[in-house]
Design a protein around this motif. Structure first.
Motif, PDB file in Angstrom:
ATOM      1  N   MET A 155      75.733  12.787  41.874  1.00  0.00           N
ATOM      2  CA  MET A 155      76.525  13.368  42.942  1.00  0.00           C
ATOM      3  C   MET A 155      78.020  13.173  42.722  1.00  0.00           C
ATOM      4  O   MET A 155      78.800  13.909  43.289  1.00  0.00           O
ATOM      5  N   GLU A 156      78.386  12.190  41.932  1.00  0.00           N
ATOM      6  CA  GLU A 156      79.808  11.921  41.760  1.00  0.00           C
ATOM      7  C   GLU A 156      80.547  13.135  41.210  1.00  0.00           C
ATOM      8  O   GLU A 156      81.661  13.431  41.612  1.00  0.00           O
ATOM      9  N   ASN A 157      79.931  13.866  40.297  1.00  0.00           N
ATOM     10  CA  ASN A 157      80.599  14.991  39.654  1.00  0.00           C
ATOM     11  C   ASN A 157      80.316  16.340  40.287  1.00  0.00           C
ATOM     12  O   ASN A 157      80.890  17.339  39.888  1.00  0.00           O
ATOM     13  N   GLY A 158      79.393  16.388  41.242  1.00  0.00           N
ATOM     14  CA  GLY A 158      79.096  17.641  41.913  1.00  0.00           C
ATOM     15  C   GLY A 158      77.733  18.185  41.533  1.00  0.00           C
ATOM     16  O   GLY A 158      77.014  17.626  40.723  1.00  0.00           O
ATOM     17  N   GLY A 159      77.372  19.290  42.161  1.00  0.00           N
ATOM     18  CA  GLY A 159      76.115  19.955  41.886  1.00  0.00           C
ATOM     19  C   GLY A 159      75.350  20.236  43.162  1.00  0.00           C
ATOM     20  O   GLY A 159      75.731  19.825  44.246  1.00  0.00           O
ATOM     21  N   GLU A 160      74.253  20.965  43.005  1.00  0.00           N
ATOM     22  CA  GLU A 160      73.376  21.276  44.127  1.00  0.00           C
ATOM     23  C   GLU A 160      72.134  20.412  43.988  1.00  0.00           C
ATOM     24  O   GLU A 160      71.460  20.438  42.948  1.00  0.00           O
ATOM     25  N   ILE A 161      71.820  19.647  45.054  1.00  0.00           N
ATOM     26  CA  ILE A 161      70.756  18.651  44.982  1.00  0.00           C
ATOM     27  C   ILE A 161      69.817  18.818  46.164  1.00  0.00           C
ATOM     28  O   ILE A 161      70.264  18.916  47.310  1.00  0.00           O
ATOM     29  N   THR A 162      68.525  18.832  45.883  1.00  0.00           N
ATOM     30  CA  THR A 162      67.499  18.815  46.922  1.00  0.00           C
ATOM     31  C   THR A 162      66.699  17.535  46.746  1.00  0.00           C
ATOM     32  O   THR A 162      66.143  17.292  45.670  1.00  0.00           O
ATOM     33  N   LEU A 163      66.676  16.706  47.776  1.00  0.00           N
ATOM     34  CA  LEU A 163      65.942  15.440  47.693  1.00  0.00           C
ATOM     35  C   LEU A 163      64.441  15.708  47.647  1.00  0.00           C
ATOM     36  O   LEU A 163      63.942  16.584  48.335  1.00  0.00           O
ATOM     37  N   ASN A 164      63.734  14.912  46.847  1.00  0.00           N
ATOM     38  CA  ASN A 164      62.270  14.985  46.825  1.00  0.00           C
ATOM     39  C   ASN A 164      61.643  13.637  47.131  1.00  0.00           C
ATOM     40  O   ASN A 164      60.443  13.466  47.020  1.00  0.00           O
ATOM     41  N   THR A 165      62.485  12.667  47.520  1.00  0.00           N
ATOM     42  CA  THR A 165      62.016  11.340  47.901  1.00  0.00           C
ATOM     43  C   THR A 165      63.100  10.657  48.726  1.00  0.00           C
ATOM     44  O   THR A 165      64.254  11.076  48.708  1.00  0.00           O
ATOM     45  N   ASP A 166      62.725   9.601  49.435  1.00  0.00           N
ATOM     46  CA  ASP A 166      63.709   8.796  50.160  1.00  0.00           C
ATOM     47  C   ASP A 166      64.498   7.953  49.163  1.00  0.00           C
ATOM     48  O   ASP A 166      64.002   7.600  48.095  1.00  0.00           O
ATOM     49  N   ILE A 167      65.736   7.617  49.536  1.00  0.00           N
ATOM     50  CA  ILE A 167      66.614   6.821  48.671  1.00  0.00           C
ATOM     51  C   ILE A 167      67.111   5.620  49.462  1.00  0.00           C
ATOM     52  O   ILE A 167      67.558   5.760  50.603  1.00  0.00           O
ATOM     53  N   ILE A 168      67.067   4.435  48.842  1.00  0.00           N
ATOM     54  CA  ILE A 168      67.630   3.226  49.441  1.00  0.00           C
ATOM     55  C   ILE A 168      68.753   2.739  48.528  1.00  0.00           C
ATOM     56  O   ILE A 168      68.526   2.446  47.350  1.00  0.00           O
ATOM     57  N   LEU A 169      69.958   2.674  49.074  1.00  0.00           N
ATOM     58  CA  LEU A 169      71.123   2.182  48.336  1.00  0.00           C
ATOM     59  C   LEU A 169      71.247   0.691  48.603  1.00  0.00           C
ATOM     60  O   LEU A 169      71.511   0.298  49.732  1.00  0.00           O
ATOM     61  N   LYS A 170      71.092  -0.112  47.577  1.00  0.00           N
ATOM     62  CA  LYS A 170      71.139  -1.559  47.762  1.00  0.00           C
ATOM     63  C   LYS A 170      72.436  -2.175  47.278  1.00  0.00           C
ATOM     64  O   LYS A 170      72.770  -3.285  47.650  1.00  0.00           O
ATOM     65  N   GLU A 171      73.179  -1.485  46.414  1.00  0.00           N
ATOM     66  CA  GLU A 171      74.350  -2.116  45.818  1.00  0.00           C
ATOM     67  C   GLU A 171      75.652  -1.347  45.973  1.00  0.00           C
ATOM     68  O   GLU A 171      76.709  -1.929  45.875  1.00  0.00           O
ATOM     69  N   SER A 172      75.602  -0.046  46.167  1.00  0.00           N
ATOM     70  CA  SER A 172      76.842   0.709  46.238  1.00  0.00           C
ATOM     71  C   SER A 172      76.641   1.966  47.060  1.00  0.00           C
ATOM     72  O   SER A 172      75.517   2.382  47.316  1.00  0.00           O
ATOM     73  N   HIS A 173      77.749   2.563  47.459  1.00  0.00           N
ATOM     74  CA  HIS A 173      77.689   3.837  48.164  1.00  0.00           C
ATOM     75  C   HIS A 173      77.665   4.977  47.143  1.00  0.00           C
ATOM     76  O   HIS A 173      77.807   4.759  45.948  1.00  0.00           O
ATOM     77  N   ILE A 174      77.523   6.199  47.627  1.00  0.00           N
ATOM     78  CA  ILE A 174      77.540   7.379  46.772  1.00  0.00           C
ATOM     79  C   ILE A 174      78.942   7.968  46.808  1.00  0.00           C
ATOM     80  O   ILE A 174      79.430   8.369  47.864  1.00  0.00           O
ATOM     81  N   ASN A 175      79.600   7.989  45.659  1.00  0.00           N
ATOM     82  CA  ASN A 175      80.923   8.595  45.541  1.00  0.00           C
ATOM     83  C   ASN A 175      80.767  10.085  45.299  1.00  0.00           C
ATOM     84  O   ASN A 175      79.987  10.502  44.448  1.00  0.00           O
ATOM     85  N   VAL A 176      81.516  10.883  46.051  1.00  0.00           N
ATOM     86  CA  VAL A 176      81.519  12.328  45.856  1.00  0.00           C
ATOM     87  C   VAL A 176      82.921  12.714  45.414  1.00  0.00           C
ATOM     88  O   VAL A 176      83.880  12.561  46.172  1.00  0.00           O
ATOM     89  N   LYS A 177      83.030  13.177  44.150  1.00  0.00           N
ATOM     90  CA  LYS A 177      84.327  13.564  43.609  1.00  0.00           C
ATOM     91  C   LYS A 177      84.360  15.016  43.171  1.00  0.00           C
ATOM     92  O   LYS A 177      85.407  15.528  42.807  1.00  0.00           O
ATOM     93  N   GLY A 178      83.211  15.687  43.207  1.00  0.00           N
ATOM     94  CA  GLY A 178      83.109  17.113  42.900  1.00  0.00           C
ATOM     95  C   GLY A 178      82.535  17.833  44.105  1.00  0.00           C
ATOM     96  O   GLY A 178      82.439  17.266  45.195  1.00  0.00           O
ATOM     97  N   GLU A 179      82.141  19.080  43.918  1.00  0.00           N
ATOM     98  CA  GLU A 179      81.541  19.845  45.011  1.00  0.00           C
ATOM     99  C   GLU A 179      80.033  19.622  45.000  1.00  0.00           C
ATOM    100  O   GLU A 179      79.355  19.952  44.025  1.00  0.00           O
ATOM    101  N   VAL A 180      79.517  19.056  46.096  1.00  0.00           N
ATOM    102  CA  VAL A 180      78.093  18.723  46.209  1.00  0.00           C
ATOM    103  C   VAL A 180      77.504  19.447  47.410  1.00  0.00           C
ATOM    104  O   VAL A 180      78.057  19.391  48.510  1.00  0.00           O
ATOM    105  N   ILE A 181      76.386  20.120  47.183  1.00  0.00           N
ATOM    106  CA  ILE A 181      75.590  20.695  48.268  1.00  0.00           C
ATOM    107  C   ILE A 181      74.278  19.943  48.258  1.00  0.00           C
ATOM    108  O   ILE A 181      73.519  19.996  47.283  1.00  0.00           O
TER     109      ILE A 181
END
Length: 178
Positions: A1-27
């Motif tokens: 996600m940092e660099n961008g792109g189109e993403i559809t989740l197919n599972t749950d995600i647990i962030l244990k150590e860091s946040h998600i950086n968004v630096k590009g265009e993300v859908i």
């Protein structure tokens, strides 16, 4: 996600150590899944934030699903740190009474809320100086007139974006016609 792109989740995600950086265009299509930032030790620039959208970033969230920030003292599901955020769907939760659901702290940030459900922890009414309201949308006071927050829709629990007491009496994030 940092660099961008189109993403559809197919599972749950647990962030244990860091946040998600968004630096590009993300859908992002939540596709019925959950992203959770677990209660973790606060480090400089960390806490239990889920997304941090940088000045070059554009984050659009679509679909059903949940974004959860679990932290005893702070944590934000979506933080516009100079970038742009468009929220069309999803459910947003923050467990911390001092945590906001949508936050901006850097000039040039833009947040557009078209839909979704927003549930923030109730500030402690027994502590003097705290608001007995939910703080669902917030900006750093120093940049308040240098950011754009528009609420065009969504379901807000115990929070009125047309009269945002956390930003000062009669602060209105709802543009005319919405």
């Amino acid at each position: 996600m940092e660099n961008g792109g189109e993403i559809t989740l197919n599972t749950d995600i647990i962030l244990k150590e860091s946040h998600i950086n968004v630096k590009g265009e993300v859908i992002l299509n939540l596709n019925g899944h959950t992203i959770t930032a677990k209660n973790r030790p606060t480090q400089s620039g960390e806490s239990s934030n889920v997304f941090v959208v940088h000045p070059t970033g554009v984050l659009t969230i679509n679909g059903n699903g949940k974004i959860i920030s679990e932290k005893a003292d702070q944590g934000v599901p979506v933080w516009a740190y100079g970038g742009s955020v468009i929220l069309n769907g999803g459910e947003y939760y923050a467990s911390s009474p001092s945590g906001d659901l949508i936050y901006t702290s850097k000039a040039g940030s833009s947040i557009i809320v078209n839909g979704g459900k927003y549930i923030a922890a109730l500030r402690d009414p027994s502590v003097p100086g705290t608001l007995n309201k939910r703080c669902a949308s917030n900006s750093l006071d120093a940049v308040r007139d240098k950011v754009n927050i528009e609420v065009r829709g969504g379901e807000w629990l115990d929070f009125n974006p047309a009269d945002n007491a956390s930003e000062g009496p009669n602060t209105n994030f709802v543009p005319e016609g919405y």
